[in-house]
Design an enzyme around this catalytic site. Sequence first.
Site, mmCIF file in Angstrom:
data_model
loop_
_atom_site.group_PDB
_atom_site.id
_atom_site.type_symbol
_atom_site.label_atom_id
_atom_site.label_comp_id
_atom_site.label_asym_id
_atom_site.label_seq_id
_atom_site.Cartn_x
_atom_site.Cartn_y
_atom_site.Cartn_z
ATOM 1 N N PRO A 118 0.762 -1.231 0.000
ATOM 2 C CG PRO A 118 -0.138 -1.045 2.146
ATOM 3 C CD PRO A 118 0.719 -1.906 1.296
ATOM 4 C CD GLU A 119 5.755 3.038 -0.979
ATOM 5 O OE1 GLU A 119 6.007 4.003 -1.711
ATOM 6 O OE2 GLU A 119 6.633 2.373 -0.413
ATOM 7 C CE LYS A 137 2.051 6.396 1.602
ATOM 8 N NZ LYS A 137 2.998 6.464 2.723
ATOM 9 N NE ARG A 155 -4.894 14.258 7.790
ATOM 10 C CZ ARG A 155 -5.962 13.580 8.206
ATOM 11 N NH1 ARG A 155 -6.963 14.216 8.773
ATOM 12 N NH2 ARG A 155 -6.027 12.274 8.068
ATOM 13 C CG ASN A 191 10.679 2.945 4.163
ATOM 14 O OD1 ASN A 191 11.390 3.942 4.063
ATOM 15 N ND2 ASN A 191 11.010 1.915 4.894
ATOM 16 N NE ARG A 237 8.369 3.069 8.382
ATOM 17 C CZ ARG A 237 7.465 3.136 7.400
ATOM 18 N NH1 ARG A 237 6.648 4.169 7.307
ATOM 19 N NH2 ARG A 237 7.365 2.167 6.515
#
Length: 263
Positions: free
Chosen positions: A2-3, A51, A121, A165, A253
């Site tokens: 899930p990116e 996302k 946002r 990431n 991360r």
Amino acid sequence: MPEGHTVHRTANKFAKLFANKQLEVSSPQGRFTDSRLVSGQQLVSADAIGKQMFLFFEHAVVRVHLGIYGKWRFANFDDTAPVPVGQVRARFLSETAVADLVGPTACEVIDSDQVALVQARLGPDPLRQDLDGLELARFLAKAAKTRVAIGQFLMNQAAIAGIGNVYRAELLFRQGINPHLPTNLVPTELLEKIWQDASFLMQIGVKKGIMLTREGHLNGRPALADRYYVYKREGLPCRICGAEVSLELMSTRKLYWCRTCQK
DNA sequence: TACTCATGAGCAA
DNA sequence: TGCTCCTGAGTAG
């Protein structure tokens, strides 16, 4: 995986399967009790920003964020929908197709005001059409104002929506940028290149359903071990210079990079 | 069978 | 910065 590209791909699929259809929405696992607020309504459209996915029903919106673990499972059927497998938080059912949502960070029913708040946002999304260059301009404006390391900046969804990431590591490698460089010191031409490369690679991701980042390996379905330049390759030789790929933590991360190629 | 790890992010301190 | 939540795949023993 899930990116952002996964979420856009899912939104497309959702629209294709379910748009203008009346859906039965339920929660086999029981934790999405608000499912009843949209069940029985028609799905008007499905959209993604970064996302986040938004399912627009006639009178309310379902917001879904997969987090690290979230997954969608789709299936077509003739007579009877398949029995839900595992912890299915939400089930979306038409007469011929089903979408099961497992393990999301967020799955909630919201109204249009709340949709606007979430959207406000989020930063610009390289997967959204940017014919007038306004999204890129927003990205550059945000970048000019911060001294945060570029490796951290790219993970901020308010700075650029949809990067995770894997793309973070690979985008910085492809442009030869040291992840620790303060964002406001990255030359504008390089920031533009990052943006354009993100858009390019993520569009491939949407089309293929997997993340591909290596030149010469952007087609087909290379094995996981051949797919990336640096991601998850710590201790292995850099594919370009042969130096050992580094692994370090950046704001909790894992950050993978080549100290030689990314000066 | 038990443990570890993962592509994320909100919250408190 | 550290803690928490969510689920399932892979691995060690």
